[in-house]
Scaffold this motif. Structure first.
Motif, PDB file in Angstrom:
ATOM      1  N   ASP A 340       0.790  -1.170  -0.118  1.00 29.37           N
ATOM      2  CA  ASP A 340       0.092   0.069   0.225  1.00 29.37           C
ATOM      3  C   ASP A 340       0.644   1.532  -0.170  1.00 29.37           C
ATOM      4  O   ASP A 340       0.376   2.383   0.038  1.00 29.37           O
ATOM      5  N   GLY A 341       2.195   1.083  -0.153  1.00 34.96           N
ATOM      6  CA  GLY A 341       3.130   2.406  -0.105  1.00 34.96           C
ATOM      7  C   GLY A 341       3.301   2.629   1.131  1.00 34.96           C
ATOM      8  O   GLY A 341       4.016   3.867   1.193  1.00 34.96           O
ATOM      9  N   LYS A 342       3.146   2.150   2.261  1.00 41.59           N
ATOM     10  CA  LYS A 342       3.360   2.560   3.814  1.00 41.59           C
ATOM     11  C   LYS A 342       4.771   1.937   3.941  1.00 41.59           C
ATOM     12  O   LYS A 342       5.280   0.922   3.761  1.00 41.59           O
TER      13      LYS A 342
END
Length: 425
Positions: A340-342
């Motif tokens: 999720d790009g976290k």
């Protein structure tokens, strides 16, 4: 049955003997430290004395005093000891003054300092605690103390008097440790009884008496907790919580911290501090404690917890220290992102960061790597280190050294213990 001295006389402790030889006439007090019964007296009074005689030193110019011997109790008085040594020095030729367990002498610093300015006095002393290395003594000697630290027998020294195949002898070594006298005992029962008695009547009593400890049961409980968790990171806070939850005993962080210090000062344990490899700084939040002798560690637990993988890690630590390395526990941070790009931050642990001068080795103790997945797991921390120092995995398997495409070297435990140059393979 082979006598103690007949057996012990064939053990070569060249690493320490060569340090003593190299330190002759250097104007310093040679201070031989180490755990009680690890072989300091034998090194000084037998190996070093024999060397001096081979060099043509007359026996009456080698002044030996065993201060642990009750017959020499009067010489524990500092003035009596000075008078005794002075009475032996009757000419201007070099005298070698050898004092065993000098901590029995009050104000021993003054006694030793009395010979620093005497040109024909070369002084060597042994002691069983780091009182010798305190700030007061460093100041008192004004930089004129030279420490030589003696460990129990390494596996190579152990094998020098054992005719079995190393794999067969290994089980005895990781069970009973390397205290020299243990090698002279014929049965497992005698070995166990000797180590357990030594722990309870010498090591514990030394600590309790030296530091005037009132909570001896709590001290013993703490030692058992440390012994059962070798290879695990801890600190006084975690240990205080353990006492409260498991033992239902309240023991302050400060008291636990003091006890841990006493164990290290008595050379029963050593502390490995966590080191941030990428940040190049020490992290004092957690540390690991290893036992100077694994036989003593096993005796503390009544030989019940024989986890070979953890004991192997302790022995690798000891071997690196014996070879003169500064050994820390490595921490390497890796940052990435999830699907999720976290941003995710993950810490990997390197069992040992071994430093000696310009040399550095990153070492993992892996015990076994039966699958590719296990090998990737053990390699993960090493692969996240971005410098060019050698990265090594030590496994229990009796294998030939190998290097993978990432440059990580895997070597067998027995080869590591018996072949010091293998780190440079």
């Amino acid at each position: 049955m082979t006598s103690f001295w007949e057996y012990i006389m064939i053990i070569k402790r060249d690493y320490y003997l060569n340090q003593l030889i190299a330190s002759r006439h250097n104007g310093l007090i040679k201070i031989v430290t180490g755990l009680r019964r690890s072989g300091k007296s034998y090194l000084l009074f037998h190996l070093f004395c024999d060397y001096l005689k081979e060099q043509g030193i007359p026996e009456d110019h080698i002044i030996k005093v065993d201060l642990e011997d009750r017959r020499n109790a009067p010489l524990r008085d500092p003035d009596a000891l000075l008078a005794h040594i002075d009475s032996k020095m009757v000419d201007d030729k070099m005298y070698y003054i050898l004092l065993d367990e000098v901590q029995h002498v009050p104000e021993f610093e003054d006694v030793l300092n009395s010979y620093l300015k005497i040109d024909n006095a070369d002084v060597y002393v042994t002691g069983s605690n780091s009182r010798f290395l305190s700030t007061d003594i460093i100041t008192e000697f004004r930089g004129r103390g030279d420490q030589i630290h003696v460990y129990p027998l390494s596996f190579a020294e152990f094998m020098s008097v054992d005719n079995r195949h190393p794999i067969e002898a290994w089980s005895d070594y990781y069970t009973y440790g390397g205290l020299p006298h243990v090698l002279t005992l014929e049965t497992p029962r005698k070995k166990i009884d000797y180590i357990k008695k030594l722990y309870s009547t010498v090591y514990i009593n030394d600590i309790v008496e030296r530091y005037k400890i009132k909570g001896e049961p709590e001290l013993k409980e703490l030692i058992q907790i440390i012994a059962s968790a070798i290879g695990s990171s801890t600190n006084p806070n975690k240990l205080a919580n353990t006492f409260k939850s498991i033992k239902n005993v309240s023991l302050s962080n400060k008291t636990i911290d003091n006890y841990l210090t006493y164990l290290c000062e008595s050379f029963l344990t050593e502390k490995a501090i966590r080191y941030d490899i990428k940040g190049k700084k020490y992290i004092n939040t957690l540390s690991k404690y290893y036992f100077t002798d694994v036989g003593v560690r096993n005796a503390i637990l009544d030989f019940r917890q024989q986890e070979e993988n953890h004991i192997m890690e302790n022995i690798i630590y000891n071997e690196l220290k014996i070879r003169g390395f500064q050994v820390d526990v490595g921490v390497v941070e890796h940052r990435t992102t999830d699907k999720d790009g976290k941003r995710i931050r993950k810490q990997y642990e390197v069992d040992f960061v071994a430093n000696q001068g310009s040399q550095r080795y990153y070492i993992q103790s892996a015990f076994i790597m039966p699958t590719d997945a296990k090998e990737r797991q053990e390699s993960a921390s090493l692969l996240n280190i971005d410098d060019s120092f050698k990265k090594i995995i030590i496994v229990k398997d009796y294998i030939k050294p190998k290097r993978n495409q990432e440059g990580i070297v895997t070597i067998g435990l027995i080869d590591f213990l018996l072949k010091p140059d293998l780190l440079n393979w």
